[in-house]
Design a protein around this motif. Structure first.
Motif, PDB file in Angstrom:
ATOM      1  N   LYS A 161       0.837  -1.209   0.000  1.00 53.25           N
ATOM      2  CA  LYS A 161       0.000   0.000   0.000  1.00 53.25           C
ATOM      3  C   LYS A 161       0.868   1.254   0.000  1.00 53.25           C
ATOM      4  O   LYS A 161       0.683   2.148  -0.832  1.00 53.25           O
ATOM      5  N   THR A 162       1.812   1.302   0.929  1.00 54.04           N
ATOM      6  CA  THR A 162       2.681   2.474   0.994  1.00 54.04           C
ATOM      7  C   THR A 162       3.532   2.576  -0.273  1.00 54.04           C
ATOM      8  O   THR A 162       3.695   3.655  -0.839  1.00 54.04           O
ATOM      9  N   ALA A 163       4.023   1.439  -0.728  1.00 51.69           N
ATOM     10  CA  ALA A 163       4.860   1.439  -1.932  1.00 51.69           C
ATOM     11  C   ALA A 163       4.096   2.016  -3.124  1.00 51.69           C
ATOM     12  O   ALA A 163       4.624   2.842  -3.865  1.00 51.69           O
ATOM     13  N   ILE A 178      -2.292   9.848   3.845  1.00 57.71           N
ATOM     14  CA  ILE A 178      -2.358   9.542   5.277  1.00 57.71           C
ATOM     15  C   ILE A 178      -2.272   8.031   5.470  1.00 57.71           C
ATOM     16  O   ILE A 178      -3.228   7.303   5.209  1.00 57.71           O
ATOM     17  N   ASP A 179      -1.081   7.598   5.879  1.00 59.45           N
ATOM     18  CA  ASP A 179      -0.851   6.174   6.087  1.00 59.45           C
ATOM     19  C   ASP A 179      -1.390   5.798   7.467  1.00 59.45           C
ATOM     20  O   ASP A 179      -1.473   6.650   8.346  1.00 59.45           O
ATOM     21  N   GLU A 180      -1.737   4.553   7.673  1.00 55.70           N
ATOM     22  CA  GLU A 180      -2.278   4.074   8.954  1.00 55.70           C
ATOM     23  C   GLU A 180      -3.422   4.962   9.416  1.00 55.70           C
ATOM     24  O   GLU A 180      -3.396   5.514  10.518  1.00 55.70           O
ATOM     25  N   VAL A 181      -4.416   5.112   8.563  1.00 52.96           N
ATOM     26  CA  VAL A 181      -5.480   6.088   8.818  1.00 52.96           C
ATOM     27  C   VAL A 181      -6.343   5.707  10.026  1.00 52.96           C
ATOM     28  O   VAL A 181      -6.941   6.562  10.667  1.00 52.96           O
ATOM     29  N   LEU A 197       5.585 -10.107   3.743  1.00 53.32           N
ATOM     30  CA  LEU A 197       6.654  -9.676   2.856  1.00 53.32           C
ATOM     31  C   LEU A 197       7.555  -8.675   3.572  1.00 53.32           C
ATOM     32  O   LEU A 197       8.768  -8.707   3.465  1.00 53.32           O
ATOM     33  N   ARG A 198       6.905  -7.790   4.327  1.00 52.50           N
ATOM     34  CA  ARG A 198       7.685  -6.748   4.969  1.00 52.50           C
ATOM     35  C   ARG A 198       8.721  -7.340   5.923  1.00 52.50           C
ATOM     36  O   ARG A 198       9.850  -6.907   5.984  1.00 52.50           O
ATOM     37  N   TYR A 199       8.292  -8.387   6.626  1.00 49.90           N
ATOM     38  CA  TYR A 199       9.191  -9.033   7.570  1.00 49.90           C
ATOM     39  C   TYR A 199      10.376  -9.661   6.831  1.00 49.90           C
ATOM     40  O   TYR A 199      11.528  -9.507   7.223  1.00 49.90           O
TER      41      TYR A 199
END
Ligand SMILES: Nc1ncnc2c1ncn2[C@@H]1O[C@H](COP(=O)(O)OP(=O)(O)O)[C@@H](O)[C@H]1O
Ligand SMILES: [Mg+2]
Length: 456
Positions: free
Chosen positions: A76-78, A301-304, A403-405
């Protein structure tokens, strides 16, 4: 108008874990290329994001909002950052995280409003009287300090400017000398000096010097055509927040021409609602006159789900105002309680009336091949070499956790390899670090198993 002096206040953020992302990687028909511009898979989300970019560019999106929803580590952020890259640097993009609004010093709504205005650009076009050309001579003329003492002061500057058509020698005020120094102007540079304000703008190195050996990357520009003294259209991009900051200090003049020029003169005062209204009024006037153009950018706005009901309400209202950016939210929450309420449960923790306005882009978990490709890309960007087995091992970890981990395990694995005197990461390195560290799921499991051993 000394608009050159309005400082840009663009937020810079550490986004190192996304540094391999260079854009959405779509072809000219807006179809996602499987691996392109640093992005892998997640095709439909990327294509949807591409449509959003097109709508933003054609100015059909202002005041609208988008939600990127999907499990953790699904890009999402990417993808949001890829949207920023595809929009280019002329469209403001302001990233923030929901929890940023909680500060003990600043009101929640104030933080939100500031970021809102960082995401709205204003492109100002003006015809200015300038002196433009390649610098052929630059001589500060010094005199004895009139106040006595040993020091010398610059009494004026002699500057020679050359264009394709002719050349001119100017005798300029010492204040221009300072701006010349600030812009680091040297003989051979192409510059222009504003006739009214004396502001200096360095455009680049004259391309007659293009063969010159230079360590730093230089921008080479052609020798200007026309006369040295002429009228020139100057374009400046600022955000509304830049204007707020430049004007948040005591001042005399009420029109923006003098307001914008009052930078750095006295100590700062607060940016108030009144000041913002005032600026909006003047901005609107300029838009009506065709001098300026609004460029609605993106507030991300991430982590809304970290926002609370109060900020959601404020945001909703702000979205409805005449001057609003496009807002992109991201969250990995499903149904949860809206912060700041006792028991209102809502999808993604967002109030239903706001949710109703949103276009939702979904991201889905990656399959194994995609995960491998992303890990490969990350390793490349970090300058790490992975042997094929290590890649498999990491992809294994990734499919079991997120994936992030798996991406995060790259750096410690590289360290382990180094400790063992190797430059290539092997399967054993990955195993070793994944045994040393826990992922969130295993950690949670241990917590439940050994509940009674931990403090409450
Ligand atoms: N489709 C993709 N292509 C390339 N890299 C990706 C992709 N999706 C995620 N990543 C990378 O994987 C990591 C986790 O993704 P991230 O965007 O932080 O997930 P989310 O925001 O959904 O939790 C980041 O380093 C990100 O850059
Ligand atoms: Mg994220």
């Amino acid at each position: 108008m000394k608009i050159e002096e309005v400082k840009s206040t663009v937020k810079t953020q550490r986004i190192s874990s996304h540094s391999h992302v260079k854009g959405l990687g779509l072809n000219e028909n807006g179809i996602a290329i499987p691996i392109a511009a640093g992005l892998v898979g997640q095709e439909s989300a990327r294509e949807a994001a591409g449509i959003v970019v097109d709508m933003i560019k054609s100015k059909k999106m202002a005041g609208r909002a988008i939600l990127m929803a999907g499990p953790p580590g699904t890009g999402k952020t990417a993808i949001a950052l890829a949207i920023a890259q595809d929009l280019g640097n002329k469209v403001p993009f302001c990233p923030m995280v929901g929890s940023e609004v909680y500060s003990s010093e600043i009101k929640k709504t104030e933080v939100l409003m500031e970021n809102f205005r960082r995401a709205i650009g204003l492109r100002i076009k003006e015809t200015k009287e300038v002196y433009e050309g390649e610098v052929t001579e630059l001589t500060p003329v010094e005199t004895e300090n009139p106040m006595g003492g040993y020091g010398k002061t610059v009494s004026h500057v002699i500057i020679g400017l050359k264009t394709a058509k002719g050349s001119k020698q100017l005798k300029l005020d010492p204040s221009v000398h300072e701006s010349l120094q600030k812009e680091k102007v040297e003989v051979g540079d192409v510059i222009y000096i504003e006739a009214n304000s004396g502001a200096v703008k360095r455009q680049g190195r004259s391309d007659t010097f293009a063969s010159e050996f230079d360590l730093e990357a230089e921008e080479y520009v052609p020798l200007p055509k026309g006369d040295v003294h002429k009228k020139k259209e100057v374009i400046q991009d600022v955000t509304l927040h830049d204007l707020d900051v430049a004007n948040a200090r005591p001042q005399g003049g009420q029109d923006i021409l003098s307001m914008m020029g009052q930078l750095m003169k006295s100590k700062k005062t607060e940016i108030t609602d009144k000041l913002r209204k005032e600026i909006n009024k003047i901005v609107n006037k300029y838009i009506d006159q065709g001098i300026a153009e609004l460029v609605p950018g993106v507030l991300f706005i991430d982590e809304v789900h970290m926002l609370d009901i109060e900020t959601f309400t404020y945001l909703h209202r702000a979205l409805e105002s005449a001057i609003a950016p496009i807002v992109i939210f991201a969250t990995n929450r499903g149904r949860c309680t809206i912060r700041g309420t006792e028991d209102i449960i809502s999808p993604h923790g967002i109030p239903l009336d706001l949710l109703d306005r949103l276009l939702i882009i979904r991201t889905t978990p990656y399959n194994r091949t995609n995960m491998e490709n992303i890990l490969k890309l990350r390793a490349q960007t970090e300058g790490l070499s992975l042997d094929p087995e290590a890649l498999q091992q990491l992809a294994d970890v990734g499919s079991k956790t997120t994936l992030r981990y798996a991406v995060q395990l790259l750096t410690p694995s590289a360290l382990t390899a180094k400790v063992n005197g190797r430059s290539t990461i092997t399967k054993d390195d990955v195993k070793e670090v994944s045994e040393l560290f826990l992922d969130a799921k295993s950690s949670a499991k241990i917590l439940t198993e050994q509940k009674d051993k931990f403090m409450k």
